[in-house]
Write an enzyme that holds these catalytic residues in place. Structure first.
Site, PDB file in Angstrom:
ATOM      1  N   LYS A 258       0.723  -1.190   0.054  1.00  0.00           N
ATOM      2  CA  LYS A 258      -0.090  -0.106   0.116  1.00  0.00           C
ATOM      3  C   LYS A 258       0.838   1.298   0.200  1.00  0.00           C
ATOM      4  O   LYS A 258       1.833   1.493   0.865  1.00  0.00           O
ATOM      5  CB  LYS A 258      -0.792   0.078   0.856  1.00  0.00           C
ATOM      6  CG  LYS A 258      -1.940   1.237   1.206  1.00  0.00           C
ATOM      7  CD  LYS A 258      -2.894   0.958   2.384  1.00  0.00           C
ATOM      8  CE  LYS A 258      -3.682   2.280   2.620  1.00  0.00           C
ATOM      9  NZ  LYS A 258      -4.796   2.205   3.496  1.00  0.00           N
TER      10      LYS A 258
ATOM     11  N   LYS B  23       0.938  10.226   5.301  1.00  0.00           N
ATOM     12  CA  LYS B  23       1.410   8.660   6.080  1.00  0.00           C
ATOM     13  C   LYS B  23       2.733   7.890   5.528  1.00  0.00           C
ATOM     14  O   LYS B  23       2.785   6.865   5.542  1.00  0.00           O
ATOM     15  CB  LYS B  23      -0.041   7.872   5.576  1.00  0.00           C
ATOM     16  CG  LYS B  23      -1.173   8.363   6.361  1.00  0.00           C
ATOM     17  CD  LYS B  23      -2.558   7.484   5.901  1.00  0.00           C
ATOM     18  CE  LYS B  23      -3.742   8.213   6.588  1.00  0.00           C
ATOM     19  NZ  LYS B  23      -4.978   7.053   6.540  1.00  0.00           N
TER      20      LYS B  23
ATOM     21  N   GLU C 144       7.705  -6.748   1.434  1.00  0.00           N
ATOM     22  CA  GLU C 144       6.322  -6.740   2.014  1.00  0.00           C
ATOM     23  C   GLU C 144       5.480  -7.734   1.626  1.00  0.00           C
ATOM     24  O   GLU C 144       4.930  -8.310   2.758  1.00  0.00           O
ATOM     25  CB  GLU C 144       5.460  -5.160   1.498  1.00  0.00           C
ATOM     26  CG  GLU C 144       5.994  -4.005   2.101  1.00  0.00           C
ATOM     27  CD  GLU C 144       5.803  -3.624   3.635  1.00  0.00           C
ATOM     28  OE1 GLU C 144       5.270  -4.769   4.175  1.00  0.00           O
ATOM     29  OE2 GLU C 144       6.237  -2.893   4.200  1.00  0.00           O
TER      30      GLU C 144
ATOM     31  N   LYS D 178      -2.383  -1.406  -3.879  1.00  0.00           N
ATOM     32  CA  LYS D 178      -3.177  -0.433  -3.956  1.00  0.00           C
ATOM     33  C   LYS D 178      -2.108   1.036  -3.922  1.00  0.00           C
ATOM     34  O   LYS D 178      -1.130   0.910  -3.004  1.00  0.00           O
ATOM     35  CB  LYS D 178      -3.837  -0.277  -2.531  1.00  0.00           C
ATOM     36  CG  LYS D 178      -4.834   0.717  -2.183  1.00  0.00           C
ATOM     37  CD  LYS D 178      -5.266   0.454  -0.809  1.00  0.00           C
ATOM     38  CE  LYS D 178      -5.924   1.711  -0.526  1.00  0.00           C
ATOM     39  NZ  LYS D 178      -6.581   1.684   0.865  1.00  0.00           N
TER      40      LYS D 178
HETATM   41  C1  PBG Z   1      -7.465   3.519   5.409  1.00  0.00           C
HETATM   42  C2  PBG Z   1      -7.842   3.113   4.095  1.00  0.00           C
HETATM   43  C3  PBG Z   1      -7.659   4.264   3.058  1.00  0.00           C
HETATM   44  C4  PBG Z   1      -8.174   3.386   1.865  1.00  0.00           C
HETATM   45  C5  PBG Z   1      -8.555   2.391   2.149  1.00  0.00           C
HETATM   46  N1  PBG Z   1      -8.154   1.996   3.669  1.00  0.00           N
HETATM   47  C6  PBG Z   1      -7.081   5.454   2.986  1.00  0.00           C
HETATM   48  C7  PBG Z   1      -5.800   5.777   3.582  1.00  0.00           C
HETATM   49  O1  PBG Z   1      -4.957   4.824   3.726  1.00  0.00           O
HETATM   50  O2  PBG Z   1      -5.509   6.989   3.971  1.00  0.00           O
HETATM   51  C8  PBG Z   1      -8.234   4.239   0.708  1.00  0.00           C
HETATM   52  C9  PBG Z   1      -9.159   3.849  -0.382  1.00  0.00           C
HETATM   53  C10 PBG Z   1      -9.383   4.586  -1.515  1.00  0.00           C
HETATM   54  O3  PBG Z   1      -8.823   5.659  -1.761  1.00  0.00           O
HETATM   55  O4  PBG Z   1     -10.544   4.326  -2.217  1.00  0.00           O
HETATM   56  N2  PBG Z   1      -6.417   2.812   6.402  1.00  0.00           N
END
Ligand code: PBG
Length: 345
Positions: free
Chosen positions: A217, A240, A256, A271
């Site tokens: 991610k 983040k 990872e 993602k």
């Molecule tokens: C939270 C999370 C996020 C998304 C899914 N779970 C956002 C983030 O990490 O700030 C993003 C999903 C999207 O943008 O459709 N941990």
């Protein structure tokens, strides 16, 4: 200097077999629809779809989200309607995300462990009303929908503390499993969470609860509309980058993934989606594990706005999703899921 003999191709045989124009005409196979169907290498079906649903507090509510056209937050009483729709369209899984009321948020995100929070209530209701139905429910494990600062974990000395956060995440995962969650999906990017959650699940009688690890991610700029939808956008301080991956990296994705597989992940997620097709392919070719992709909120809004403004055709939705299949994804989380199901019919 002149070369002796012919240039040697690595795959001499295939080069010879390919032949050349005018005997060879690749357009022949594309001439008719039936022929194109015969040679099709990839295709999208409703079996590939995971449908994210935002939940809000209150009764009989359908709230629109400014940055995500055609996506809504639903109060719990409307969830049966959503599940019926998913069942009818043969969408295998729904992913639940809460929009926690501001007054319930605090620095430690304790609402995540409240057995009457929005996610738990939703799980209880769906599992009661659709006990024997063939549909999976997936829930995020992370604290950002519950913290006043919008980060995924607990902050100590201005830093999202890994090991203190893990303690809460394990409890959050166990609570979700107790409420009937089928697929636990840690999206927090803390180190070591998959192993600890797997152990805790096994110890507490949830050996068959699956774990979908958001293994890869990235700290992405494409999450904006999602943060709007769950209500963490205004409160989020900073970025983040100290826990989500640097988008300049790809080899790190393999480390990872490897760790999460070792720790017991049943499937892994990459993602965001479309800007990271190379990563999906990389992970898929290196590991024999189902890889899922998340077409995130920013991607959704871009395509959706294109369609709304008549810059893009609806068919671009399918094209965007088939790209994930080509790259090697087994399934795709997409806000287009219900619309795609309709198109595919
Ligand atoms: C939270 C999370 C996020 C998304 C899914 N779970 C956002 C983030 O990490 O700030 C993003 C999903 C999207 O943008 O459709 N941990």
């Amino acid at each position: 200097m002149k070369r002796k003999g012919k240039i040697k191709y690595k795959s001499d045989l295939t080069m010879k077999n390919i032949g050349s124009y005018p005997e060879v005409r690749l357009r022949r196979n594309r001439k008719s629809e039936w022929s194109r169907r015969l040679v099709q290498e990839n295709s999208l079906s409703t079996n590939d779809l995971i449908w994210p649903i935002f939940i809000c507090d209150g009764k009989n509510k359908t709230e629109s989200i400014k940055t995500m056209p055609n996506v809504y937050r639903y109060s719990i009483d409307s969830l049966d309607r959503i599940v019926e729709k998913a069942l009818k369209n043969k969408i295998p899984m729904i992913a639940l995300f809460p929009n926690t009321p501001e007054i319930k948020k605090n620095a430690k995100g304790t609402e995540a462990l409240n057995k009457n929070n929005l996610i738990c209530k939703a799980l209880k209701q769906i599992k009661k009303n659709y006990k024997r139905k063939d549909i999976g429910i997936m829930c995020d494990v992370a604290l950002d929908p519950y913290t006043s600062h919008g980060h995924d974990g607990i902050i100590i000395d201005n830093y999202v503390n890994n090991d203190q956060t893990l303690k809460v995440l394990v409890k959050q995962a166990l609570l979700q499993a107790k409420m009937g969650c089928d697929v636990i999906a840690p999206s927090d990017m803390m180190d070591g969470r998959i192993g600890l959650i797997r152990k805790a699940l096994d110890k507490n009688g949830f050996k068959n609860v699956q774990i979908l690890s958001y293994a890869v991610k990235y700290a992405s700029n494409f999450y904006g509309p999602f943060r709007d939808a769950v209500g963490s956008k205004k409160s989020l301080k900073g970025d983040k980058k100290s826990y989500q991956m640097d988008f300049n990296n790809s080899e790190e994705a393999l480390r990872e993934t490897l760790l999460d597989i070792k720790e017991g992940a049943d499937f892994v997620m990459v993602k965001p989606g479309m800007p990271y097709l190379d990563i999906i392919k990389l992970v898929k070719t290196n590991f024999k594990i189902p890889v899922f992709a998340y077409q995130v909120s920013g991607e959704y809004s871009l395509i959706m706005n294109g369609i709304k403004n008549k810059i893009l055709k609806e068919a671009s939705i399918i094209e965007s999703l088939v790209a994930f299949k080509r790259a090697g994804a087994s399934a795709i989380v997409t806000y287009f899921a219900d619309r795609v199901a309709k198109i595919l019919k």
